[in-house]
Write a protein that holds these residues in place. Structure first.
Motif, PDB file in Angstrom:
ATOM      1  N   TYR A 171       0.834  -1.202   0.000  1.00 26.28           N
ATOM      2  CA  TYR A 171       0.000   0.000   0.000  1.00 26.28           C
ATOM      3  C   TYR A 171       0.872   1.257   0.000  1.00 26.28           C
ATOM      4  N   ARG A 172       1.913   1.246   0.822  1.00 32.17           N
ATOM      5  CA  ARG A 172       2.772   2.426   0.926  1.00 32.17           C
ATOM      6  C   ARG A 172       3.540   2.673  -0.373  1.00 32.17           C
ATOM      7  N   LEU A 173       3.951   1.597  -1.030  1.00 33.84           N
ATOM      8  CA  LEU A 173       4.626   1.758  -2.314  1.00 33.84           C
ATOM      9  C   LEU A 173       3.679   2.367  -3.340  1.00 33.84           C
ATOM     10  N   LEU A 174       2.442   1.868  -3.383  1.00 37.26           N
ATOM     11  CA  LEU A 174       1.472   2.370  -4.351  1.00 37.26           C
ATOM     12  C   LEU A 174       1.118   3.829  -4.078  1.00 37.26           C
ATOM     13  N   GLN A 175       0.997   4.206  -2.811  1.00 38.51           N
ATOM     14  CA  GLN A 175       0.625   5.582  -2.500  1.00 38.51           C
ATOM     15  C   GLN A 175       1.768   6.554  -2.773  1.00 38.51           C
ATOM     16  N   GLY A 176       2.989   6.028  -2.919  1.00 35.65           N
ATOM     17  CA  GLY A 176       4.123   6.892  -3.195  1.00 35.65           C
ATOM     18  C   GLY A 176       4.123   7.478  -4.595  1.00 35.65           C
ATOM     19  N   GLY A 177       3.186   7.075  -5.428  1.00 42.52           N
ATOM     20  CA  GLY A 177       3.093   7.612  -6.776  1.00 42.52           C
ATOM     21  C   GLY A 177       3.089   6.552  -7.847  1.00 42.52           C
ATOM     22  N   VAL A 178       3.204   5.298  -7.439  1.00 41.48           N
ATOM     23  CA  VAL A 178       3.229   4.200  -8.418  1.00 41.48           C
ATOM     24  C   VAL A 178       1.860   4.002  -9.051  1.00 41.48           C
ATOM     25  N   ALA A 179       0.799   4.183  -8.261  1.00 39.33           N
ATOM     26  CA  ALA A 179      -0.556   3.888  -8.743  1.00 39.33           C
ATOM     27  C   ALA A 179      -1.245   5.116  -9.320  1.00 39.33           C
ATOM     28  N   GLN A 180      -0.512   5.938 -10.022  1.00 36.98           N
ATOM     29  CA  GLN A 180      -1.100   7.120 -10.647  1.00 36.98           C
ATOM     30  C   GLN A 180      -1.994   6.735 -11.819  1.00 36.98           C
ATOM     31  N   ASP A 181      -2.986   7.608 -12.064  1.00 31.85           N
ATOM     32  CA  ASP A 181      -3.858   7.459 -13.241  1.00 31.85           C
ATOM     33  C   ASP A 181      -4.582   6.113 -13.273  1.00 31.85           C
ATOM     34  N   GLY A 182      -4.983   5.624 -12.104  1.00 29.83           N
ATOM     35  CA  GLY A 182      -5.776   4.398 -12.047  1.00 29.83           C
ATOM     36  C   GLY A 182      -5.021   3.125 -12.327  1.00 29.83           C
ATOM     37  N   LYS A 183      -3.684   3.159 -12.269  1.00 36.35           N
ATOM     38  CA  LYS A 183      -2.906   1.948 -12.507  1.00 36.35           C
ATOM     39  C   LYS A 183      -3.112   0.942 -11.376  1.00 36.35           C
ATOM     40  N   TYR A 184      -2.943  -0.326 -11.706  1.00 33.25           N
ATOM     41  CA  TYR A 184      -2.962  -1.428 -10.743  1.00 33.25           C
ATOM     42  C   TYR A 184      -4.294  -1.493  -9.974  1.00 33.25           C
ATOM     43  N   ARG A 185      -5.371  -1.200 -10.667  1.00 33.27           N
ATOM     44  CA  ARG A 185      -6.692  -1.216 -10.028  1.00 33.27           C
ATOM     45  C   ARG A 185      -7.071  -2.623  -9.578  1.00 33.27           C
ATOM     46  N   ASP A 186      -6.782  -3.611 -10.401  1.00 27.06           N
ATOM     47  CA  ASP A 186      -7.109  -4.988 -10.024  1.00 27.06           C
ATOM     48  C   ASP A 186      -6.311  -5.424  -8.804  1.00 27.06           C
ATOM     49  N   LEU A 187      -5.045  -5.044  -8.757  1.00 28.18           N
ATOM     50  CA  LEU A 187      -4.221  -5.374  -7.597  1.00 28.18           C
ATOM     51  C   LEU A 187      -4.785  -4.724  -6.341  1.00 28.18           C
ATOM     52  N   LEU A 188      -5.170  -3.454  -6.448  1.00 24.96           N
ATOM     53  CA  LEU A 188      -5.727  -2.755  -5.297  1.00 24.96           C
ATOM     54  C   LEU A 188      -7.021  -3.400  -4.820  1.00 24.96           C
TER      55      LEU A 188
END
Length: 665
Positions: free
Chosen positions: A265-282
């Motif tokens: 979660y912390r990695l994704l919130q750092g900017g990795v999950a921009q523009d709706g990326k990795y929605r299925d993973l989330l």
């Protein structure tokens, strides 16, 4: 792109890189088109001058060696690490053979956490004989914790100390022998210390990390640590970071530990999950998180709520509810920072729990004098946003305000007073409290942002505290110009606040003779879409009252609905009477002797846990009375108990005409 890649390979191939560096792995982290210098990859002390000359040439040519997200110029450690050798007088050694025991490592980490300065960390390191790579990484992280100040170090010279140079030299030489956990942790620590991405240490760490990543054997935690490091070095577009995410996606979230889950979660919130990326993973992570919240510790609850806010996950209310339930257990155990994040998350998602509120009521009186000012402010802000009037909490915060406000920021002062105004609550020490507010405004008026000043003064009027000493500044042309939004004019809500502030002074401070608010800054109505100084009438409650009024008065024409007055307020229902007390048609404006304003107050006009009007509703009714209206309040908690049509009519008759007998018609 292929041509550039071939050119890069040829350049790297000519460098003669010694063992410990895999040249082909540098391609994923080094910006294409940037030349390498063989001298910069040498670790001998004699290459220091060559390395500096190379750096100068690269800077003079206007090219950066690595695209990073660090705004500060990275600290160059290449020469300093190369200036030490294995015979250094510093006696500690990093080893994986016959290394420290688990108990010794635990003791080291405890001693490390107790260090309050980098000097103490260095003293601790010099007292050791041997250490593991994870211990070395922990030491670097602790130095970063103590020295980081935004995007730079408080004292960059700390990296020139022999202790840290020796440590970095050993990590550079032994990079191939580091464990996966130690390797990626050291790399992340180096980015937190803003080391030059082109120093030999960083080049070796990145190259070795790429080799380990290609093997596909890293754990989720190690992948996330590596991802954080690459995110800091190159940003979300980093090729190596994409490879990290590919491997994370191949792992099943339902099998992750809580620690792994929070780390991703912390990695994704750092900017990795921009523009709706990795929605299925989330979505898969959310599903798993709901099942394990009951086992989360305070740090996990806080970390997850904070991540959900940053990631703007709007469809996760079941998870938020579970996290709130778990937070009840941890309220006394949250750190100030963790509690601030939890309260911010609950406000963001618009959720509160009765048991959480009770836990906060028990805890807040014990922390208002000792906790961080932002935490105290967040507490009262949470209760205010959720419209929860808790005298226990508000009194404790108000008491501490008198003693601590001088250390509060202007934002913290404003938000605490705004919370009182929003709920229309005056604490027992109101006199001392507002004298303190006046003192702060006198001494720090110029420090407040114009909109903060307006919010603060307007909130004071909601609880009948009138800032006559400061309105001359607020109504000045200079202040009004500052309120404007870069040429777009003043926001309508601020114009409404200015108008109500001026009206308050005219109605409730007749002695006021200061400057007036120019008519062009006044609004015509306080009722606006979105943020408003009035709460719209509850449609269902209004319809029920309207039906009863028709039966009571005999016709719909005898009362007006949603009437905008000349004084900016909107009346839910207006009834006009002549001098004899007879009801006039709503359209008639002659011979009006009395006007009755019916305030049909639904639940949203009250605090959620007590039958007290919100501040903005209380001031409205107060002003209507001063303007000559007879205000009749019809609260939801009285009206909803009426069982039939006749009881509704009788109730309205007693409310509106309490001193007259009802005629039959």
């Amino acid at each position: 792109m292929a041509l550039k890649l071939v050119q890069r390979l040829s350049v790297v191939g000519q460098l003669g890189v010694h063992r410990g560096v895999c040249s082909t792995r540098l391609l994923s982290t080094i910006s294409v088109g940037q030349p390498l210098c063989a001298g910069c990859l040498s670790t001998s002390a004699g290459c220091c001058s060559r390395r500096q000359r190379c750096r100068t040439l690269q800077q003079d040519s206007g090219r950066r060696s690595l695209t990073t997200t660090i705004t500060r110029e990275p600290y160059f450690l290449g020469s300093s690490s190369g200036g030490l050798h294995r015979d250094s007088e510093l006696g500690f050694r990093i080893t994986q053979l016959h290394g420290p025991t688990a108990a010794e490592e635990q003791e080291f980490k405890q001693r490390l956490d107790s260090c309050s300065s980098s000097r103490q960390v260095f003293t601790l390191l010099r007292s050791l004989g041997i250490m593991s790579d994870t211990m070395a990484a922990a030491a670097l992280h602790r130095v970063a914790d103590l020295e980081q100040a935004g995007n730079s170090l408080k004292d960059p010279k700390v990296l020139e100390k022999d202790t840290i140079r020796s440590l970095c030299y050993q990590l550079e030489q032994d990079s191939r022998r580091l464990t996966d956990a130690g390797l990626v942790s050291v790399l992340l620590a180096c980015t937190r210390l803003f080391l030059d991405p082109w120093s030999m240490l960083m080049v070796r760490l990145v190259s070795e990390s790429q080799e380990r990543l290609d093997r596909g054997q890293m754990t989720v935690e190690q992948l996330c640590t590596l991802g954080q490091a690459m995110l800091a070095m190159e940003g979300p577009g980093c090729v190596m970071l994409m490879q990290v995410m590919e491997q994370i996606q191949k792992k099943e979230p339902s099998q992750w530990s809580i620690e792994d889950l929070i780390t991703v979660y912390r990695l994704l919130q750092g900017g990795v999950a921009q523009d709706g990326k990795y929605r299925d993973l989330l979505n898969a992570m959310h599903t798993h998180a709901v099942t394990v919240t009951s086992r989360m510790n305070p740090a996990a609850v806080s970390g997850l709520l904070g991540a959900l806010v940053v990631l703007n996950q709007t469809q996760v209310m079941p998870l938020v509810i579970n996290l709130c339930k778990q937070a009840v257990r941890h309220v006394p155990h949250f750190t100030d920072e963790e509690l601030t994040v939890v309260l911010g998350g609950l406000m963001h998602f618009g959720h509160s729990d009765h048991y959480f509120v009770e836990a906060m009521e028990r805890y807040v009186p014990t922390m208002t004098f000792t906790s961080h000012p932002e935490t105290v402010t967040k507490v009262i802000q949470f209760f205010s946003r959720r419209n929860i009037l808790s005298p226990t909490v508000f009194d404790a915060v108000a008491e501490s305000f008198v003693y601590r406000a001088d250390d509060y920021s202007t934002s913290q002062v404003t938000r605490q007073i705004t919370a009182l105004g929003r709920l229309g609550y005056l604490p027992p020490n109101a006199g001392e409290l507002f004298r303190k507010v006046e003192s702060i405004l006198r001494s720090r008026f110029s420090h407040f942002q114009p909109r903060m000043v307006l919010n603060l003064l307007h909130s004071c009027t909601l609880v009948e505290r009138f800032p006559v000493n400061f309105v001359s500044k607020v109504f000045s042309s200079f202040f009004l110009q500052q309120l404007q939004d870069q040429g777009t004019g003043i926001d309508r809500i601020f114009l409404a606040q200015l108008t109500q502030l001026y009206m308050t002074l005219k109605l409730e401070c007749p002695f006021y003779e200061g400057p007036k608010l120019l008519r062009k800054y006044r609004v015509q109505s306080f009722l606006m879409s979105g943020r408003s100084l009035e709460t719209p009438v509850d449609a269902h409650l209004y319809n029920s009252v309207k039906t009863g009024l028709v039966d009571l008065l005999g016709s719909r024409s005898y009362f007006g609905s949603k009437v905008l007055t000349p004084y900016c307020y909107t009346l839910d229902v207006e009834i006009k009477l002549d001098e004899g007390g007879y009801v006039l048609p709503a359209c008639q404006n002659d011979e009006v002797y009395k006007r009755i304003a019916l305030c049909i107050d639904g639940q949203k006009r009250f605090t959620t846990n007590k039958r007290q009007l919100l501040g903005k509703e209380a001031i409205k009714q107060r002003h209507l009375r001063l303007l000559g209206y007879e205000v009749v309040q019809i609260p939801f908690y009285e009206f909803e108990n009426l069982e039939d049509k006749s009881s509704v009519v009788e109730y309205l008759h007693q409310k509106i005409f309490p001193h007259t007998f009802r005629l039959s018609w």
